[in-house]
Write a protein that holds these residues in place. Structure first.
Motif, PDB file in Angstrom:
ATOM      1  N   LEU A  54       9.472  -2.981   8.509  1.00 21.34           N
ATOM      2  CA  LEU A  54       8.230  -2.529   9.129  1.00 21.34           C
ATOM      3  C   LEU A  54       7.038  -3.334   8.599  1.00 21.34           C
ATOM      4  CD1 LEU A  54       8.934   1.289   9.080  1.00 21.34           C
ATOM      5  CD2 LEU A  54       8.508  -0.078  11.140  1.00 21.34           C
ATOM      6  N   ALA A  55       7.008  -3.569   7.293  1.00 27.19           N
ATOM      7  CA  ALA A  55       5.917  -4.351   6.705  1.00 27.19           C
ATOM      8  C   ALA A  55       5.912  -5.778   7.255  1.00 27.19           C
ATOM      9  CB  ALA A  55       6.045  -4.359   5.180  1.00 27.19           C
ATOM     10  N   ALA A  56       7.095  -6.373   7.386  1.00 28.87           N
ATOM     11  CA  ALA A  56       7.191  -7.731   7.920  1.00 28.87           C
ATOM     12  C   ALA A  56       6.698  -7.801   9.364  1.00 28.87           C
ATOM     13  CB  ALA A  56       8.638  -8.228   7.834  1.00 28.87           C
ATOM     14  N   LEU A  57       6.859  -6.713  10.091  1.00 27.91           N
ATOM     15  CA  LEU A  57       6.393  -6.650  11.481  1.00 27.91           C
ATOM     16  C   LEU A  57       4.929  -6.228  11.574  1.00 27.91           C
ATOM     17  CD1 LEU A  57       9.512  -4.946  13.101  1.00 27.91           C
ATOM     18  CD2 LEU A  57       8.822  -7.346  13.315  1.00 27.91           C
ATOM     19  N   GLY A  58       4.316  -5.941  10.426  1.00 30.93           N
ATOM     20  CA  GLY A  58       2.923  -5.506  10.419  1.00 30.93           C
ATOM     21  C   GLY A  58       2.726  -4.086  10.910  1.00 30.93           C
ATOM     22  N   ARG A  59       3.760  -3.274  10.823  1.00 35.45           N
ATOM     23  CA  ARG A  59       3.706  -1.898  11.316  1.00 35.45           C
ATOM     24  C   ARG A  59       3.403  -0.947  10.159  1.00 35.45           C
ATOM     25  NH1 ARG A  59       2.256  -1.890  15.799  1.00 35.45           N
ATOM     26  NH2 ARG A  59       2.687   0.313  15.744  1.00 35.45           N
ATOM     27  N   PRO A  60       2.530   0.029  10.392  1.00 35.79           N
ATOM     28  CA  PRO A  60       2.211   0.998   9.336  1.00 35.79           C
ATOM     29  C   PRO A  60       3.377   1.940   9.077  1.00 35.79           C
ATOM     30  CG  PRO A  60       1.153   1.636  11.381  1.00 35.79           C
ATOM     31  CD  PRO A  60       1.800   0.303  11.629  1.00 35.79           C
ATOM     32  N   HIS A  61       3.462   2.389   7.846  1.00 32.47           N
ATOM     33  CA  HIS A  61       4.482   3.368   7.461  1.00 32.47           C
ATOM     34  C   HIS A  61       4.072   3.991   6.138  1.00 32.47           C
ATOM     35  CE1 HIS A  61       5.600  -0.354   5.432  1.00 32.47           C
ATOM     36  NE2 HIS A  61       6.158   0.391   4.501  1.00 32.47           N
ATOM     37  N   TYR A  62       4.613   5.143   5.866  1.00 31.13           N
ATOM     38  CA  TYR A  62       4.406   5.806   4.582  1.00 31.13           C
ATOM     39  C   TYR A  62       5.701   5.701   3.793  1.00 31.13           C
ATOM     40  CZ  TYR A  62       0.302   7.797   6.805  1.00 31.13           C
ATOM     41  OH  TYR A  62      -0.887   7.956   7.454  1.00 31.13           O
ATOM     42  N   TRP A  63       5.554   5.527   2.494  1.00 30.76           N
ATOM     43  CA  TRP A  63       6.709   5.294   1.645  1.00 30.76           C
ATOM     44  C   TRP A  63       6.605   6.147   0.387  1.00 30.76           C
ATOM     45  CZ3 TRP A  63      11.351   3.219   1.214  1.00 30.76           C
ATOM     46  CH2 TRP A  63      11.858   2.942  -0.040  1.00 30.76           C
ATOM     47  N   TYR A  64       7.701   6.794   0.031  1.00 25.11           N
ATOM     48  CA  TYR A  64       7.766   7.514  -1.240  1.00 25.11           C
ATOM     49  C   TYR A  64       9.167   7.354  -1.812  1.00 25.11           C
ATOM     50  CZ  TYR A  64       7.769  11.196  -4.747  1.00 25.11           C
ATOM     51  OH  TYR A  64       7.870  11.879  -5.917  1.00 25.11           O
ATOM     52  N   GLU A  65       9.236   6.828  -3.015  1.00 20.30           N
ATOM     53  CA  GLU A  65      10.521   6.709  -3.706  1.00 20.30           C
ATOM     54  C   GLU A  65      10.405   7.429  -5.035  1.00 20.30           C
ATOM     55  OE1 GLU A  65      13.612   3.425  -5.536  1.00 20.30           O
ATOM     56  OE2 GLU A  65      12.348   2.859  -3.844  1.00 20.30           O
ATOM     57  N   ASN A  66      11.116   8.514  -5.137  1.00 19.58           N
ATOM     58  CA  ASN A  66      11.116   9.296  -6.366  1.00 19.58           C
ATOM     59  C   ASN A  66      12.021   8.609  -7.379  1.00 19.58           C
ATOM     60  OD1 ASN A  66      11.295  11.220  -8.374  1.00 19.58           O
ATOM     61  ND2 ASN A  66      11.574  12.926  -6.986  1.00 19.58           N
ATOM     62  N   ILE A  67      11.525   8.443  -8.592  1.00 15.61           N
ATOM     63  CA  ILE A  67      12.332   7.774  -9.611  1.00 15.61           C
ATOM     64  C   ILE A  67      13.177   8.748 -10.416  1.00 15.61           C
ATOM     65  CG2 ILE A  67      10.776   5.805  -9.794  1.00 15.61           C
ATOM     66  CD1 ILE A  67       9.696   7.064 -12.388  1.00 15.61           C
ATOM     67  N   ASP A  68      13.023  10.045 -10.163  1.00 17.05           N
ATOM     68  CA  ASP A  68      13.782  11.048 -10.906  1.00 17.05           C
ATOM     69  C   ASP A  68      14.761  11.848 -10.061  1.00 17.05           C
ATOM     70  OD1 ASP A  68      12.528  10.531 -13.369  1.00 17.05           O
ATOM     71  OD2 ASP A  68      10.813  11.733 -12.760  1.00 17.05           O
ATOM     72  N   GLY A  69      14.600  11.834  -8.765  1.00 16.88           N
ATOM     73  CA  GLY A  69      15.383  12.722  -7.922  1.00 16.88           C
ATOM     74  C   GLY A  69      16.754  12.189  -7.574  1.00 16.88           C
ATOM     75  N   GLY A  70      17.530  13.044  -6.959  1.00 12.47           N
ATOM     76  CA  GLY A  70      18.855  12.676  -6.476  1.00 12.47           C
ATOM     77  C   GLY A  70      18.845  12.613  -4.969  1.00 12.47           C
ATOM     78  N   HIS A  71      19.874  13.153  -4.325  1.00 13.27           N
ATOM     79  CA  HIS A  71      20.003  13.074  -2.875  1.00 13.27           C
ATOM     80  C   HIS A  71      18.863  13.770  -2.148  1.00 13.27           C
ATOM     81  CE1 HIS A  71      21.892  12.506   0.946  1.00 13.27           C
ATOM     82  NE2 HIS A  71      21.908  13.795   1.173  1.00 13.27           N
ATOM     83  N   SER A  72      18.346  14.837  -2.686  1.00 12.73           N
ATOM     84  CA  SER A  72      17.234  15.531  -2.021  1.00 12.73           C
ATOM     85  C   SER A  72      15.884  14.983  -2.475  1.00 12.73           C
ATOM     86  CB  SER A  72      17.300  17.029  -2.323  1.00 12.73           C
ATOM     87  OG  SER A  72      17.068  17.249  -3.701  1.00 12.73           O
ATOM     88  N   ALA A  73      15.891  13.885  -3.224  1.00 10.39           N
ATOM     89  CA  ALA A  73      14.679  13.239  -3.742  1.00 10.39           C
ATOM     90  C   ALA A  73      13.899  14.162  -4.670  1.00 10.39           C
ATOM     91  CB  ALA A  73      13.792  12.719  -2.615  1.00 10.39           C
ATOM     92  N   ALA A  74      14.595  15.037  -5.344  1.00 12.36           N
ATOM     93  CA  ALA A  74      13.957  15.926  -6.308  1.00 12.36           C
ATOM     94  C   ALA A  74      14.957  16.285  -7.396  1.00 12.36           C
ATOM     95  CB  ALA A  74      13.463  17.185  -5.624  1.00 12.36           C
ATOM     96  N   ALA A  75      14.564  16.101  -8.654  1.00 13.34           N
ATOM     97  CA  ALA A  75      15.444  16.418  -9.773  1.00 13.34           C
ATOM     98  C   ALA A  75      15.213  17.822 -10.296  1.00 13.34           C
ATOM     99  CB  ALA A  75      15.224  15.411 -10.904  1.00 13.34           C
TER     100      ALA A  75
END
Length: 97
Positions: A54-75
């Motif tokens: 998306l960034a390469a295409l110049g398209r907006p997006h929101y991004w969140y990567e949790n560094i502590d979570g598991g499959h549900s993105a929450a530890a």
């Protein structure tokens, strides 16, 4: 790009792969991509690749990567509450704004 161990499957995968379907000049809803670098079921590279495309295409997006979570993105419950707040805020702004 990594070579597939099963090159005969590439054409089939490209028919449903979201990253393969992102093209220049097409309008998309602004996505919220959420992942965790400790997800043991869905590797975070999938979300990272989509965001990079998306960034390469110049398209907006929101991004969140949790560094502590598991499959549900929450530890823990705090991480879970944060994730829910992000999701509800995103949905509210997409529906109301």
């Amino acid at each position: 790009m990594r070579r597939s161990r099963h090159p005969e499957q590439r054409g089939w995968i490209e028919t449903y792969s979201p990253c393969q379907k992102l093209v220049l000049g097409k309008s998309y809803p602004v996505p919220f991509i959420l992942t965790s670098n400790k997800d043991d079921r869905v590797h975070p590279a999938h979300g990272r690749k989509a965001a990079a495309r998306l960034a390469a295409l110049g398209r907006p997006h929101y991004w969140y990567e949790n560094i502590d979570g598991g499959h549900s993105a929450a530890a823990n419950l705090t991480g879970y509450a944060r994730r829910l707040a992000l999701e509800y805020t995103y949905a509210s702004r997409r529906l109301v704004d």
